[in-house]
Design a protein around this motif. Structure first.
Motif, PDB file in Angstrom:
ATOM      1  N   LEU A 118     -15.292  15.573 -88.305  1.00 33.84           N
ATOM      2  CA  LEU A 118     -14.580  16.145 -87.254  1.00 33.84           C
ATOM      3  C   LEU A 118     -14.993  15.804 -86.122  1.00 33.84           C
ATOM      4  O   LEU A 118     -13.938  15.488 -85.056  1.00 33.84           O
ATOM      5  CB  LEU A 118     -14.913  17.782 -87.797  1.00 33.84           C
ATOM      6  CG  LEU A 118     -13.568  18.277 -88.893  1.00 33.84           C
ATOM      7  CD1 LEU A 118     -13.486  19.483 -88.960  1.00 33.84           C
ATOM      8  CD2 LEU A 118     -12.632  17.201 -88.769  1.00 33.84           C
ATOM      9  N   THR A 145      -8.544  12.370 -90.169  1.00 33.10           N
ATOM     10  CA  THR A 145      -9.646  13.437 -91.025  1.00 33.10           C
ATOM     11  C   THR A 145      -9.583  12.367 -92.766  1.00 33.10           C
ATOM     12  O   THR A 145     -10.932  12.771 -93.029  1.00 33.10           O
ATOM     13  CB  THR A 145      -9.672  14.876 -90.987  1.00 33.10           C
ATOM     14  OG1 THR A 145      -9.843  14.885 -89.165  1.00 33.10           O
ATOM     15  CG2 THR A 145     -10.172  15.802 -91.578  1.00 33.10           C
ATOM     16  N   SER A 173      -8.849  20.092 -91.487  1.00 35.09           N
ATOM     17  CA  SER A 173      -7.940  19.047 -90.690  1.00 35.09           C
ATOM     18  C   SER A 173      -6.685  20.106 -91.191  1.00 35.09           C
ATOM     19  O   SER A 173      -5.459  19.953 -89.768  1.00 35.09           O
ATOM     20  CB  SER A 173      -7.938  18.128 -91.455  1.00 35.09           C
ATOM     21  OG  SER A 173      -7.316  18.166 -92.842  1.00 35.09           O
ATOM     22  N   VAL A 198      -6.006  15.558 -87.740  1.00 40.47           N
ATOM     23  CA  VAL A 198      -5.437  15.043 -89.650  1.00 40.47           C
ATOM     24  C   VAL A 198      -5.362  13.730 -90.315  1.00 40.47           C
ATOM     25  O   VAL A 198      -6.206  14.053 -91.410  1.00 40.47           O
ATOM     26  CB  VAL A 198      -4.051  16.039 -89.877  1.00 40.47           C
ATOM     27  CG1 VAL A 198      -3.725  16.123 -91.371  1.00 40.47           C
ATOM     28  CG2 VAL A 198      -4.275  17.386 -88.752  1.00 40.47           C
TER      29      VAL A 198
END
Length: 277
Positions: free
Chosen positions: A148, A100, A84, A97
């Motif tokens: 992800l 994640t 991230s 971000v």
């Protein structure tokens, strides 16, 4: 003394992690660059602490820490956080971000407050081999790539819904372009599939050598191959059939549920990973 110090370190990381996620959420709700920058630097501190812990743990145990679910969860969280931060620097996708690290925070919380199973660690020490270490490490890396990829698909679905509802605001543009989100999810799955395939091959070789009595129809083995098939099918319908859009994103989201089942439930019901529970 070592265990007590590590416990305090984990508690500090959980607090910092929570503060960072909250700041990223504040930036998500209302555009706040200051909160975003502070959140990024706090996450960087958490990554530094996690890396220090990994190094200290490896020094203390004399091996790479992935042989128990306790260790595997930690390494999984470290992989997600590392990825991230890299994505944030390269692509400037702040919401990636955020989502994640919501997953990373949950994993770290489970890792920190779950009871350590001494018997599992004692068994793991007897089963140390380079083949096994590589097998588990590659599997966790593939899970990180798939995680992800799922986040990008979730952002795709959110972006699509906002566009359909014609909510033209700044948050819409910060989610990223639909084409870019789909492309990143596909690229990450394309990275995860060969990692998972190689991991399964190494795992089966290790099973043949170390655990010849374990059934080939063990739940963990079957679930892992189902997972490989699903993600391979994802790439097939994308590349060969040209499937795209919401359908592809929903397939990816469903595949991620299989990962969670395989990682948490499959390991506990399996006789193949009897030490990994």
């Amino acid at each position: 003394m070592f265990e007590q110090g590590m416990t305090r370190l984990h508690e500090l990381m959980i607090i910092l992690y929570a503060v960072s996620v909250l700041l990223y959420f504040l930036d998500f709700v209302q555009r706040n660059q200051k909160a975003n920058k502070i959140a990024f630097w706090i996450l960087s501190i958490v990554w530094g602490l996690q890396t220090i812990f990994l190094c200290l743990y490896m020094y203390n145990t004399g091996r790479f820490p992935v042989l128990t679910i306790f260790e595997g969860l930690y390494f999984y969280a470290w992989v997600l956080l590392t990825a991230s931060l890299i994505l944030n620097k390269l692509l400037r996708m702040d919401f990636t971000v955020l989502f994640t690290n919501v997953i990373g925070f949950l994993i770290m919380t489970v890792h920190t407050f779950a009871p350590i199973q001494v018997e599992s660690q004692a068994a793991a020490e007897k089963l140390v081999s380079e083949l096994l270490l590589i097998h588990i490490t590659m599997a966790i890396l593939s899970y990180g790539a798939f995680s992800l990829s799922f986040i990008f698909s979730a952002l795709y679905l959110l972006q699509y819904r906002l566009l359909k509802m014609k909510k033209w605001n700044e948050r819409l543009w910060r989610l990223g372009d639909l084409g870019q989100l789909e492309k990143l999810s596909v690229v990450l799955n394309a990275m995860g599939v060969p990692l998972l395939l190689l991991s399964l091959i190494l795992g089966l070789v290790w099973k043949t050598i170390k655990l010849p009595d374990v059934s080939w129809f063990d739940l963990k083995i079957i679930a892992s191959f189902v997972l490989l098939f699903v993600y391979s099918a994802f790439l097939y319908v994308k590349v060969r059939k040209g499937l795209s859009g919401r359908t592809l994103a929903w397939i990816n989201a469903g595949a991620f549920l299989i990962i969670l089942i395989n990682f948490f439930l499959g390991s506990r019901l399996s006789t193949f990973h009897f030490w990994y529970s």
